[in-house]
Scaffold this active site. Structure first.
Site, PDB file in Angstrom:
ATOM      1  N   GLY A  46       9.285  -7.760  -2.815  1.00  0.00           N
ATOM      2  CA  GLY A  46       8.232  -7.284  -1.899  1.00  0.00           C
ATOM      3  C   GLY A  46       8.377  -5.810  -1.587  1.00  0.00           C
ATOM      4  N   GLY A  65       9.144   3.694  -5.818  1.00  0.00           N
ATOM      5  CA  GLY A  65       8.739   5.107  -5.774  1.00  0.00           C
ATOM      6  C   GLY A  65       8.291   5.503  -4.369  1.00  0.00           C
ATOM      7  N   ASP A  66       7.646   4.576  -3.673  1.00  0.00           N
ATOM      8  CA  ASP A  66       7.207   4.857  -2.296  1.00  0.00           C
ATOM      9  C   ASP A  66       8.423   5.021  -1.379  1.00  0.00           C
ATOM     10  OD1 ASP A  66       4.602   4.543  -3.170  1.00  0.00           O
ATOM     11  OD2 ASP A  66       4.565   2.408  -2.660  1.00  0.00           O
ATOM     12  N   ALA A 119       1.393   2.929   3.519  1.00  0.00           N
ATOM     13  CA  ALA A 119       2.197   2.148   4.467  1.00  0.00           C
ATOM     14  C   ALA A 119       3.645   2.047   3.996  1.00  0.00           C
ATOM     15  CB  ALA A 119       1.590   0.759   4.641  1.00  0.00           C
ATOM     16  N   GLY A 164       0.868  -1.180   0.000  1.00  0.00           N
ATOM     17  CA  GLY A 164       0.000   0.000   0.000  1.00  0.00           C
ATOM     18  C   GLY A 164       0.900   1.224   0.000  1.00  0.00           C
ATOM     19  N   LYS A 165       0.569   2.189  -0.846  1.00  0.00           N
ATOM     20  CA  LYS A 165       1.473   3.330  -0.988  1.00  0.00           C
ATOM     21  C   LYS A 165       1.681   4.077   0.326  1.00  0.00           C
ATOM     22  CE  LYS A 165       0.436   3.849  -5.844  1.00  0.00           C
ATOM     23  NZ  LYS A 165       1.560   3.037  -6.277  1.00  0.00           N
TER      24      LYS A 165
END
Ligand code: RIB
Length: 297
Positions: free
Chosen positions: A267, A233-234, A42, A39-40
């Site tokens: 992951g 990217g996150d 988290a 999830g972006k």
């Protein structure tokens, strides 16, 4: 140490690995399947925390088995979860296909994330006390807008990663201080980004660039052996937020290095590097930020 409030999504990533991604209408055989937290919101929270920031997460999980695992991943990473609510029903999930080159395709089903429609007084206090509010667009746009307005009126910087890209009111864009976009989003949001003070554009393996009051500059890609680009990217965005107070150039060096390292393991959350790992690469490369190593890194 920067204090960051994330108002965003948390998903269970259901990840299939295949030699290549299927074409429309095609069935192919995959090589493995795993469920891993993502999830972006988290991912960015964990990346900021591992890069040295104190982080609070405001979001929603479901009452399913994924919800428990998602709550645990925040606790394991010492992310404040006072603002994490449990909503009756499914947690957010992301169906992800990763190919042999590490490239992915993702479908997100919002689940509990879509029910994050109200910010409580406690949430608003967390946002007001933070140095930076970090948001993405996997939760309702009205919630992002409310969080960003509250941040702006309390002197908290607003960092928006408008992903997945979708329409946002002009009044929301006017509250954004820093935007992180990929090249596709940069093209799609060209006019909206024109009013944002600091814009960082990620360019995959070619690095990232900065445009803002500090000038225009580019940080080259950090060469790594890519395994899985999910969450890169996150990780870039979280590390950027954690080091923003050191100036855009240093923050960009941290972000590019963290984002590259995140691609070297499988992951989204598992692959996010620690401050010590990032610092080692920054030092080897003689990069800015080398002297700002958190004591707990
Ligand atoms: O940016 C990667 C993330 O996008 C994944 O972890 C997935 O959950 C989706 O939100």
């Amino acid at each position: 140490m920067a204090r960051i409030a994330v108002v965003g999504s948390i998903n269970m990533d259901l990840v299939t690995r295949t030699p290549r991604r299927p074409r429309p209408g095609e069935t192919i055989l995959g090589t493995s399947f795993e469920s891993v937290p993502g999830g972006k919101g988290a991912n960015q929270a964990i990346a900021a925390g591992r890069a040295g920031a104190r982080v609070d997460f405001i979001g929603a999980i479901g009452t399913d088995v994924f919800g428990t695992a998602l709550r645990n991943v925040l606790a394991d990473n010492e992310i404040g979860a006072e603002g994490l609510r449990t909503i009756e029903g499914s947690s957010g999930i992301a169906a992800i296909v990763v190919d042999e080159s590490g490239e992915n395709s993702i479908i997100v089903v919002g689940g509990a994330n879509a029910a994050l429609t109200d910010l409580t007084a406690a949430d608003l206090a967390i946002i007001a006390e933070a140095d930076i509010l970090l948001c993405q667009l996997e939760i309702p746009v009205d919630t992002v807008t409310a969080a960003a307005r509250h941040a702006r009126s309390n002197g908290t910087l607003v960092l928006l990663n408008p992903s997945p890209a979708r329409p946002l009111p002009a009044s929301t864009w006017s509250t954004v201080d820093i935007a992180v976009v990929n090249e596709g989003e940069a093209a799609q949001l060209d006019s909206e980004l024109g009013g944002v003070a600091h814009v960082l554009t990620t360019r995959g393996g070619s690095g990232a660039s900065y445009r803002g009051p500090e000038g225009d500059f580019h940080h080259p890609g950090v060469p790594v052996a890519v395994v899985d680009t999910t969450g890169a990217g996150d990780t870039f965005t979280g590390a950027l937020a954690a080091h923003w107070h050191e100036g855009p150039e240093t923050a960009l060096a941290w972000a590019c290095t963290a984002g590259a390292l995140a691609t070297t393991a499988f992951g989204a959350t598992a692959a996010i590097p620690t401050a010590a790992e990032i610092t080692r690469v920054l030092r080897d490369r003689g990069e800015p930020g080398t002297t700002s190593v958190p004591a707990n890194g």
